[in-house]
Design a protein around this motif. Structure first.
Motif, PDB file in Angstrom:
ATOM      1  N   LYS A   1       0.831  -1.205   0.000  1.00 40.84           N
ATOM      2  CA  LYS A   1       0.000   0.000   0.000  1.00 40.84           C
ATOM      3  C   LYS A   1       0.866   1.256   0.000  1.00 40.84           C
ATOM      4  CE  LYS A   1      -4.154   1.946   0.589  1.00 40.84           C
ATOM      5  NZ  LYS A   1      -5.268   1.824  -0.380  1.00 40.84           N
ATOM      6  N   ILE A   2       1.997   1.217   0.726  1.00 40.07           N
ATOM      7  CA  ILE A   2       2.905   2.364   0.759  1.00 40.07           C
ATOM      8  C   ILE A   2       3.398   2.693  -0.644  1.00 40.07           C
ATOM      9  CG2 ILE A   2       5.182   3.141   1.539  1.00 40.07           C
ATOM     10  CD1 ILE A   2       4.681   1.525   4.121  1.00 40.07           C
ATOM     11  N   LYS A   3       3.683   1.635  -1.443  1.00 38.89           N
ATOM     12  CA  LYS A   3       4.196   1.838  -2.801  1.00 38.89           C
ATOM     13  C   LYS A   3       3.211   2.618  -3.668  1.00 38.89           C
ATOM     14  CE  LYS A   3       6.825  -2.514  -2.803  1.00 38.89           C
ATOM     15  NZ  LYS A   3       6.927  -3.873  -3.409  1.00 38.89           N
ATOM     16  N   LYS A   4       1.912   2.486  -3.346  1.00 41.53           N
ATOM     17  CA  LYS A   4       0.876   3.079  -4.194  1.00 41.53           C
ATOM     18  C   LYS A   4       0.296   4.373  -3.599  1.00 41.53           C
ATOM     19  CE  LYS A   4      -0.486  -1.598  -5.547  1.00 41.53           C
ATOM     20  NZ  LYS A   4      -1.551  -2.628  -5.475  1.00 41.53           N
ATOM     21  N   THR A   5       0.917   4.871  -2.538  1.00 40.30           N
ATOM     22  CA  THR A   5       0.372   6.022  -1.828  1.00 40.30           C
ATOM     23  C   THR A   5       1.383   7.156  -1.797  1.00 40.30           C
ATOM     24  OG1 THR A   5      -0.914   4.542  -0.401  1.00 40.30           O
ATOM     25  CG2 THR A   5      -0.613   6.792   0.381  1.00 40.30           C
ATOM     26  N   TYR A   6       0.902   8.359  -2.003  1.00 41.36           N
ATOM     27  CA  TYR A   6       1.762   9.532  -1.905  1.00 41.36           C
ATOM     28  C   TYR A   6       2.160   9.746  -0.445  1.00 41.36           C
ATOM     29  CZ  TYR A   6       3.146  14.429  -1.623  1.00 41.36           C
ATOM     30  OH  TYR A   6       3.826  15.582  -1.355  1.00 41.36           O
ATOM     31  N   VAL A   7       3.459   9.796  -0.185  1.00 43.29           N
ATOM     32  CA  VAL A   7       3.972  10.019   1.171  1.00 43.29           C
ATOM     33  C   VAL A   7       5.015  11.127   1.113  1.00 43.29           C
ATOM     34  CG1 VAL A   7       5.193   9.030   3.149  1.00 43.29           C
ATOM     35  CG2 VAL A   7       3.612   7.604   1.816  1.00 43.29           C
ATOM     36  N   ARG A   8       4.858  12.086   2.011  1.00 41.21           N
ATOM     37  CA  ARG A   8       5.849  13.150   2.130  1.00 41.21           C
ATOM     38  C   ARG A   8       6.116  13.368   3.612  1.00 41.21           C
ATOM     39  NH1 ARG A   8       5.067  19.425   0.130  1.00 41.21           N
ATOM     40  NH2 ARG A   8       7.060  20.238   0.876  1.00 41.21           N
ATOM     41  N   MET A   9       7.383  13.500   3.991  1.00 38.62           N
ATOM     42  CA  MET A   9       7.719  13.687   5.404  1.00 38.62           C
ATOM     43  C   MET A   9       8.817  14.724   5.534  1.00 38.62           C
ATOM     44  SD  MET A   9       9.954  10.214   6.207  1.00 38.62           S
ATOM     45  CE  MET A   9       8.692   9.139   5.567  1.00 38.62           C
ATOM     46  N   SER A  10       8.913  15.307   6.721  1.00 37.52           N
ATOM     47  CA  SER A  10      10.002  16.241   7.003  1.00 37.52           C
ATOM     48  C   SER A  10      11.339  15.506   6.882  1.00 37.52           C
ATOM     49  CB  SER A  10       9.846  16.815   8.415  1.00 37.52           C
ATOM     50  OG  SER A  10       8.641  17.554   8.534  1.00 37.52           O
ATOM     51  N   ASP A  11      12.356  16.235   6.467  1.00 42.02           N
ATOM     52  CA  ASP A  11      13.657  15.611   6.217  1.00 42.02           C
ATOM     53  C   ASP A  11      14.208  14.898   7.439  1.00 42.02           C
ATOM     54  OD1 ASP A  11      13.636  16.455   3.611  1.00 42.02           O
ATOM     55  OD2 ASP A  11      14.855  18.257   3.972  1.00 42.02           O
TER      56      ASP A  11
END
Length: 476
Positions: free
Chosen positions: A452-462
């Motif tokens: 699911k992670i592969k198909k989901t947009y994820v953005r996080m602080s550096d």
């Protein structure tokens, strides 16, 4: 991971008290998958309203720094040990929850408001037991019981959705006897699962007599509610929220889901299914739960949708003392051999769920109906008495609440006790099978999250990109 979800349940209430103002808009994403939770997302935080920090975005859902801090504080209070660095483990767990919630939305998984309300009330009742009273709990938390219910609602609903989503995902996973034997074949004895102490309990309950004056008081209240609604002074739903003693429906203005006749108390069903005019209110009806007035909302085929107000007459202390004395006398006669406990349960007990089974208590476990209870699965009052008994002994009379929430007096007999022990394949196959099945389910869910992670947009602080995460694929 289940424990982490339980920890987070109910915590978001504090977010509403922080005054955080976070607006989610859109952020362009290059090469986004068509199966993404969101293919284009952006978070905009006006300078004038900065009161928190968005540290992750999962699909179109932000994770706030305050979310992480609250989960950390609750974990410390509960003595929870996080996997690795809590600064990494906590936001990851929040992100995983969002993945399951999104899938539950895609699969149209729903939980009823009555189920959510019931779970919230169970939690609040546990808090009341710890605090000592409703008043002490309200003083400690600095909010009313009603406010607590409102604050807990969304997180309890999300927790139930996540659990239902997980159950659906692993529904088809099975293990064979060969799988079980293979898994445990080379395990040292001290690595075998520990089977907790289990007991079988027989019970006799008697409901103390409720004084007619108290019944009349409750009926007068219900008649007054009817008059106030019919005069246009207020609405049925408002009065249900204020006065109904049905925790599963009061928050929804007494409203029940569409339900068939067979799922209702017979007396309640007879009155409810004969209602034809939504503008009118039923006569007072007595059920096994107490006294009701009912208002029709809609009929659909063989199902009905109504709202109701439930009031429960209170049992006096004198009536409880009198019934306790009678049951203590019965216990003496059983100990003296005049009757067996099983005979008394069959002919004396008010508990319709056990009297036709010689008083033997049972419940629905993950494996089906069973009479073997772990101590934590027994009603608190019963467990307290079991601790005092040897096998075959009968308790003194005690007071408890039955499954309908009514005050009853009870006797119990400890029928059997199996002390805690290491599982064996011959005697505890089901326990060992459950261990293997749970591991297979956990592995499936882990792999599902990674996919699911592969198909989901994820953005996080550096600052999170060097974390050692449980699930691979967060950092790209």
């Amino acid at each position: 991971m289940r424990k982490l979800i339980n920890i987070y349940t109910g915590l978001l209430a504090a977010v509403f008290l922080t005054g955080v103002s976070v607006t989610a808009g859109t952020v362009a994403r290059e090469g986004a998958d068509s199966d993404s939770v969101a293919t284009a997302q952006k978070v905009e935080i006006p300078e004038s309203s900065i009161a928190d920090e968005v540290i992750w975005i999962v699909g179109d859902e932000p994770i706030l720094k305050s979310d992480v801090e609250m989960m950390r504080l609750q974990g410390e209070a509960e003595g929870i040990k996080w996997r690795g660095n809590p600064d990494c483990a906590i936001p990851e767990q929040l992100a995983v929850q969002k993945l399951f919630l999104h899938q539950a939305e895609l699969d149209s998984i729903e939980v009823s408001e009555s189920e959510v309300a019931r779970a919230i009330d169970e939690q609040i009742n546990r808090w009341i037991q710890v605090a000592g009273s409703r008043e002490k709990l309200e003083e400690y938390r600095k909010s009313s019981i009603s406010q607590m219910r409102q604050e807990l609602h969304d997180e309890f609903k999300n927790s139930q959705l996540i659990n239902l989503m997980k159950k659906q995902l692993v529904a088809d996973i099975t293990v064979t006897p060969a799988d079980v034997r293979r898994y445990f074949h080379d395990l040292p004895e001290d690595s075998l699962p520990l089977v907790p102490t289990e007991v079988e309990v027989e019970i006799i309950t008697k409901q103390p007599k409720i004084e007619q004056e108290e019944i009349n008081r409750v009926k007068d209240d219900l008649r007054a509610y009817t008059e106030r609604v019919m005069s246009g002074e207020t609405t049925f739903a408002t009065l249900a929220r204020l006065y109904s003693e049905d925790p599963g429906t009061a928050r929804q203005g007494g409203e029940m889901d569409y339900v068939g006749r067979g799922y209702l108390d017979p007396a309640f069903a007879n009155v409810a299914f004969n209602l034809t005019d939504p503008k009118k209110i039923s006569k007072i009806v007595e059920s096994e739960f107490g006294y009701h007035i009912i208002q029709l909302i809609d009929k659909r085929g063989d199902k009905i949708k109504v709202r109701h107000i439930l009031r429960k007459p209170k049992v006096s202390d004198a009536a409880i003392q009198e019934m306790t004395h009678r049951l203590d006398s019965l216990a003496d006669e059983i100990r003296g051999g005049k009757y067996t406990f099983e005979e008394a349960a069959t002919f004396v007990s008010d508990d319709k769920d056990t009297r036709n089974n010689n008083g033997v208590m049972s419940y629905i476990s993950a494996e089906g109906r069973t009479s073997r209870f772990r101590m934590q699965d027994l009603p608190t009052e019963v467990a307290r008495e079991v601790e005092k008994l040897k096998v075959g002994e009968v308790s003194n009379a005690f007071e408890m609440l039955n499954s309908q929430g009514k005050t009853v007096c009870a006797l119990i007999k400890l029928k059997s006790r199996t002390d805690a022990h290491r599982a064996t394949i011959t005697e505890d196959y089901q326990v060992m099978k459950n261990v293997v099945l749970e591991k297979e389910r956990d592995k499936f869910l882990h792999d599902w999250v990674v996919d699911k992670i592969k198909k989901t947009y994820v953005r996080m602080s550096d600052r999170y990109k060097n974390c050692d995460f449980e699930y691979e694929g967060w950092v790209r």
